[in-house]
Design a protein around this motif. Structure first.
Motif, PDB file in Angstrom:
ATOM      1  N   GLN A   1       0.830  -1.209   0.000  1.00 42.90           N
ATOM      2  CA  GLN A   1       0.000   0.000   0.000  1.00 42.90           C
ATOM      3  C   GLN A   1       0.863   1.257   0.000  1.00 42.90           C
ATOM      4  N   LYS A   2       1.951   1.227   0.778  1.00 45.11           N
ATOM      5  CA  LYS A   2       2.852   2.379   0.824  1.00 45.11           C
ATOM      6  C   LYS A   2       3.601   2.530  -0.492  1.00 45.11           C
ATOM      7  N   SER A   3       4.015   1.421  -1.086  1.00 43.78           N
ATOM      8  CA  SER A   3       4.720   1.479  -2.369  1.00 43.78           C
ATOM      9  C   SER A   3       3.810   2.047  -3.453  1.00 43.78           C
ATOM     10  N   ALA A   4       2.539   1.654  -3.434  1.00 43.58           N
ATOM     11  CA  ALA A   4       1.577   2.190  -4.400  1.00 43.58           C
ATOM     12  C   ALA A   4       1.401   3.689  -4.185  1.00 43.58           C
ATOM     13  N   ALA A   5       1.298   4.101  -2.920  1.00 39.23           N
ATOM     14  CA  ALA A   5       1.152   5.518  -2.599  1.00 39.23           C
ATOM     15  C   ALA A   5       2.387   6.301  -3.024  1.00 39.23           C
ATOM     16  N   ASP A   6       3.568   5.760  -2.744  1.00 31.41           N
ATOM     17  CA  ASP A   6       4.816   6.435  -3.130  1.00 31.41           C
ATOM     18  C   ASP A   6       4.918   6.582  -4.644  1.00 31.41           C
ATOM     19  N   SER A   7       4.468   5.569  -5.373  1.00 32.11           N
ATOM     20  CA  SER A   7       4.515   5.608  -6.839  1.00 32.11           C
ATOM     21  C   SER A   7       3.685   6.756  -7.378  1.00 32.11           C
TER      22      SER A   7
END
Length: 266
Positions: free
Chosen positions: A242-248
């Motif tokens: 979820q954090k990786s998606a948000a960071d992207s």
């Protein structure tokens, strides 16, 4: 025995509390600052309330994953004074598609980003993809995704449906001036996702999503992964994904505006 004390025997141990923010600036919590020219970003967690969205093979509801990613994304944006964030929903609430676009328009948003999870009858379908608005879907899979995301119309009341029909009529009468900018934003987000998410990149696609049709600014719809895929459903439930998606998404937005700033200087 009673002891008497005279005034001159009393030691003055009083002290004053000094608001010395300069000396202790390293330990005093900083208030969140927003630049005067901050970009207004409306983040839309797809589905919600009576609309669960797609449901994974292990029962994961898309609406919950979408909200978790958007709340994570809100945290990331709030750390950057160059952005002001507005959410279409911050809990498990049903928001009609038209109203989501209206929230962005009323707040004069600079960008509208709708976050979703994809689904397919084929359990092997997987990957991350980004959509921007088009009257015609770019391929058969885009048509399937368009149908899936637009199916929420059936849950809206008649008045809301009439508003959507009106928007459909207006769409056929005007040219969306933001398509090129939406396409450019999509390219930056997909590039960032390709380096962060451990799922295949399915690239940029176009479709006629109702939630994007009424927006009066560049807008994209992000399909973070396939909730219908056993492996990706598990990933979607993890805080790290979820954090990786948000960071992207955040980094994609940053690079989009960095590009625009260079164009202005030229």
């Amino acid at each position: 025995k009673v002891v008497s004390v005279t005034d001159d025997q009393i030691i003055d141990d009083s002290y004053a509390i000094v608001d010395d923010t300069e000396t202790f600036k390293d330990i005093i919590p900083k208030q969140h600052e927003i630049a005067k020219d901050a970009k207004i970003i409306v983040l839309d967690a797809g589905h919600g309330g009576k609309d669960p969205g797609a449901v994974g093979p292990n029962g994961t509801k898309e609406k919950d994953v979408n909200l978790a990613i958007v709340l994570q994304l809100e945290k990331v944006f709030k750390k950057d004074k160059n952005y002001k964030v507005i959410l279409t929903r911050n809990d498990d609430t049903f928001i009609p598609l038209v109203e989501r676009a209206n929230i962005a328009n009323k707040n004069k948003a600079d960008l509208f980003i709708s976050v979703h999870c994809n689904a397919n009858l084929n359990r092997n379908a997987s990957g991350f993809e980004v959509y921007f608005l088009s009257e015609n879907a770019s391929d058969t899979e885009a048509i399937s995704t368009e149908t899936l995301e637009n199916s929420v119309i059936a849950l809206e009341d008649k008045n809301e449906e009439k508003k959507t029909v009106l928007q459909n009529m207006l769409w056929s009468m005007v040219v969306n001036e933001y398509i090129n900018e939406s396409s450019e934003l999509s390219s930056f987000v997909i590039s960032e996702a390709s380096g962060r998410l451990k799922v295949p990149s399915r690239g940029i696609k176009q479709a006629n999503f109702y939630v994007l049709r009424g927006t009066q600014m560049p807008s994209i719809l992000v399909e973070t992964a396939y909730i219908s895929n056993y492996t990706e459903e598990s990933k979607l439930n993890t805080g790290s994904f979820q954090k990786s998606a948000a960071d992207s998404i955040y980094e994609g937005v940053k690079k989009y505006y960095a590009r625009k700033a260079k164009e202005v200087k030229k």
